[in-house]
Design a protein around this motif. Sequence first.
Motif, mmCIF file in Angstrom:
data_model
loop_
_atom_site.group_PDB
_atom_site.id
_atom_site.type_symbol
_atom_site.label_atom_id
_atom_site.label_comp_id
_atom_site.label_asym_id
_atom_site.label_seq_id
_atom_site.Cartn_x
_atom_site.Cartn_y
_atom_site.Cartn_z
ATOM 1 N N LEU A 41 6.829 40.347 52.856
ATOM 2 C CA LEU A 41 7.033 41.812 52.876
ATOM 3 C C LEU A 41 6.958 42.466 51.606
ATOM 4 C CD1 LEU A 41 7.484 44.468 54.467
ATOM 5 C CD2 LEU A 41 9.865 43.856 54.203
ATOM 6 N N HIS A 42 7.738 41.994 50.699
ATOM 7 C CA HIS A 42 7.817 42.451 49.070
ATOM 8 C C HIS A 42 6.481 42.532 48.604
ATOM 9 C CE1 HIS A 42 12.463 42.286 48.339
ATOM 10 N NE2 HIS A 42 12.318 42.637 49.796
ATOM 11 N N GLN A 43 5.746 41.442 48.700
ATOM 12 C CA GLN A 43 4.256 41.269 48.138
ATOM 13 C C GLN A 43 3.462 42.161 48.732
ATOM 14 O OE1 GLN A 43 1.160 40.067 49.201
ATOM 15 N NE2 GLN A 43 0.442 40.264 46.994
ATOM 16 N N ARG A 44 3.605 42.439 49.979
ATOM 17 C CA ARG A 44 2.729 43.585 50.685
ATOM 18 C C ARG A 44 2.884 44.862 50.334
ATOM 19 N NH1 ARG A 44 -1.826 41.970 53.163
ATOM 20 N NH2 ARG A 44 -1.519 43.152 55.367
ATOM 21 N N LEU A 45 4.017 45.000 50.307
ATOM 22 C CA LEU A 45 4.592 46.422 49.735
ATOM 23 C C LEU A 45 3.954 46.816 48.209
ATOM 24 C CD1 LEU A 45 8.275 46.883 51.224
ATOM 25 C CD2 LEU A 45 5.999 48.312 51.994
ATOM 26 N N PHE A 46 4.001 45.700 47.535
ATOM 27 C CA PHE A 46 3.782 45.929 45.855
ATOM 28 C C PHE A 46 2.475 45.870 45.827
ATOM 29 C CE2 PHE A 46 2.879 43.623 41.999
ATOM 30 C CZ PHE A 46 3.336 44.764 41.128
ATOM 31 N N SER A 47 1.732 45.239 46.621
ATOM 32 C CA SER A 47 0.223 45.142 46.371
ATOM 33 C C SER A 47 -0.794 46.064 47.249
ATOM 34 C CB SER A 47 -0.466 43.867 46.458
ATOM 35 O OG SER A 47 -0.182 43.445 47.973
ATOM 36 N N GLY A 48 -0.092 46.869 48.119
ATOM 37 C CA GLY A 48 -0.798 47.885 48.750
ATOM 38 C C GLY A 48 -1.599 48.850 47.952
ATOM 39 N N PRO A 49 -2.837 49.070 48.053
ATOM 40 C CA PRO A 49 -3.561 49.687 47.166
ATOM 41 C C PRO A 49 -3.311 51.324 47.414
ATOM 42 C CG PRO A 49 -5.162 49.227 48.797
ATOM 43 C CD PRO A 49 -3.754 48.292 48.852
ATOM 44 N N THR A 50 -2.797 51.767 48.552
ATOM 45 C CA THR A 50 -2.479 53.167 48.707
ATOM 46 C C THR A 50 -1.009 53.314 49.534
ATOM 47 O OG1 THR A 50 -3.617 52.948 50.971
ATOM 48 C CG2 THR A 50 -4.973 53.689 49.116
ATOM 49 N N SER A 51 -0.449 54.330 49.319
ATOM 50 C CA SER A 51 0.801 54.343 49.961
ATOM 51 C C SER A 51 0.626 54.507 51.612
ATOM 52 C CB SER A 51 1.358 55.851 49.463
ATOM 53 O OG SER A 51 1.784 55.763 48.227
ATOM 54 N N ARG A 52 -0.431 54.792 52.022
ATOM 55 C CA ARG A 52 -0.722 54.891 53.485
ATOM 56 C C ARG A 52 -0.543 53.451 53.978
ATOM 57 N NH1 ARG A 52 -5.690 57.703 56.828
ATOM 58 N NH2 ARG A 52 -4.800 57.015 59.006
ATOM 59 N N LEU A 53 -1.364 52.748 53.433
ATOM 60 C CA LEU A 53 -1.577 51.200 53.801
ATOM 61 C C LEU A 53 -0.120 50.542 53.511
ATOM 62 C CD1 LEU A 53 -3.320 49.063 54.912
ATOM 63 C CD2 LEU A 53 -3.903 48.394 52.463
ATOM 64 N N ALA A 54 0.689 50.751 52.451
ATOM 65 C CA ALA A 54 1.868 50.389 52.175
ATOM 66 C C ALA A 54 2.796 50.537 53.372
ATOM 67 C CB ALA A 54 2.344 50.619 50.860
ATOM 68 N N ALA A 55 2.746 52.032 53.912
ATOM 69 C CA ALA A 55 3.531 52.439 54.881
ATOM 70 C C ALA A 55 3.372 51.598 56.351
ATOM 71 C CB ALA A 55 3.450 54.010 55.133
ATOM 72 N N GLN A 56 1.942 51.495 56.507
ATOM 73 C CA GLN A 56 1.480 50.902 57.529
ATOM 74 C C GLN A 56 2.155 49.340 57.828
ATOM 75 O OE1 GLN A 56 -2.559 50.954 57.670
ATOM 76 N NE2 GLN A 56 -2.648 53.204 58.459
ATOM 77 N N ARG A 57 2.073 48.561 56.448
ATOM 78 C CA ARG A 57 2.479 47.483 56.348
ATOM 79 C C ARG A 57 4.114 47.333 56.622
ATOM 80 N NH1 ARG A 57 -0.768 45.280 50.707
ATOM 81 N NH2 ARG A 57 -2.736 44.841 51.840
ATOM 82 N N GLY A 58 4.704 48.190 55.938
ATOM 83 C CA GLY A 58 6.213 48.320 55.967
ATOM 84 C C GLY A 58 6.745 48.415 57.481
ATOM 85 N N PHE A 59 6.094 49.596 57.919
ATOM 86 C CA PHE A 59 6.472 49.655 59.456
ATOM 87 C C PHE A 59 5.932 48.603 60.323
ATOM 88 C CE2 PHE A 59 5.644 51.804 63.727
ATOM 89 C CZ PHE A 59 7.099 52.115 63.715
ATOM 90 N N ALA A 60 4.891 48.172 60.086
ATOM 91 C CA ALA A 60 4.481 46.877 61.099
ATOM 92 C C ALA A 60 5.316 45.619 61.157
ATOM 93 C CB ALA A 60 3.139 46.674 60.899
#
Length: 511
Positions: A41-60
């Motif tokens: 999860l930490h890696q996915r949040l950190f590496s998300g190229p956009t805030s929108r994609l990071a939000a999707q990853r974190g919520f999922a």
Amino acid sequence: MASPELTLPPWLPDLLGGAILGLIFLPSTWAWLTPLPLAFLHQRLFSGPTSRLAAQRGFAFSLAFFSFHLAWLPLSLGERFGPVLGFLALLIIPAAAVTWAAPLLLCRAAFGRLTLLALPFTWVLLEYLRLMGPLAFGWGAPGYALTNTPLAQLASLGGVPLLTLLVTGSASLLAALGRHNWPLISTVLLALWGGSWWWGRAAPVASPERTALLVQGNVNPVEKSRGQAGDLLSRYVTLTRQGLTQGRVELVVWPESAILTPPGELSVLPILEALRIPLLLGAPGDVPGQARNSAYGVNAGVVGRQDKRVLVPFGEVIPFRSVLGALARPVLQSLGYPEEFGLTPGRKTQVLALGEAAVGVQICYESTFPRLSRDAVEGGANVLAVISNDAWFGRGQGAEQHFQMGRLRAIEARRYLLRAGNDGVSAVIDPWGRVLRRFPRGQQGTYRAPFGLMTGKTPYVRYHDWMVMLSGLALAGLGTVRFKRIQIRRNARSPEEHLSALQELNTTELR
């Protein structure tokens, strides 16, 4: 004609990662592996190229985790109360997911390339805040993953926040393995876990010199709420007398809401006094005009009362009643509850003097709130007690999660903890979190529980949530570094000047 290429949603791996965490988390014996899916999860949040994609990853990720971790909630409530309440309970899962995803996304937005450093301290503050306010809910805090390991002994130093920092800090270190000096990171991880493990294994052997009697009535909670459970007082008195024939005890503990009449009433008190033994029991509060869930100490009279301070949202009180009252009314009517449903919370911590035992009491849900047992010890408690009615949880994992979370209260305070449940879990836990005796769920009976009286105060009791304050300071420091970096980028007139300024900043920070 070529068939269209199948495109998978970008957040699908995050659903899988959250599901894995939900499967291995408390009460699983594999919960200590929690840093691995959290590292993902930490890696996915950190590496998300956009805030929108990071939000999707974190919520999922969060949604999948809570869907597994809280799967028992809609199922058990639906079984007890019908599909309407089961459906409403289902809404708690996405709400809980938001309480994780939103703060973690804010962390990413605020700290940028420093996100992996900031996330562990953000988790500490996040879990602290989740225990505040009318919707307080502590299920899922990462620190509880260490409950069944020697590392849980760190809770005597800094409570669950210190355990959460260890788990999430390890996750950030794992997430950084491919980007930084992996031998150094591996050494730090081994030192953290190895040192904590070794220190935790040094817990002394418990030597309880006293005996309590835990009484488990196994009363159907729905029948009790409808007045169909029979004479509860006679049931508990009969069970207690049977248990007292097995040998001497210093304390008897009945569960939450064991009887439906305050023990000070003339129809009840003489019967309790006739037992001639210090007694802790759950019953309604005796404050005129107010409905309270209370615990009483009885020893040649009522010696004190502890009112439940943290009420179950929607179960014992309607949060934001002025807004949600109209929505809640038809649901309450369908369940047979009065329109003015709701309890009054207690405001003070009362230590109940029962013989030589000074008992700090937590009532059911309260056992997931560390500050309450800490306050009791500061008030002189030499033993802790939890009285509960986990029969509402049904047969899912809810009661077991509740029990395992409460074990850390014994470690944080270094006190024996006596737990009496209506249908279980009834048990005694020593000051190092070890379960000395655990009794079967779903049975009526009395159980002898060895315990002792402890004194002294742990660093956690003395210094409260120092780990939370430290995390706040750490985030403030990281925020300052982040702000300076942004200012350097804005003020630099060329790439060479930018690089030189960053090197100067790094040199200053190292000094």
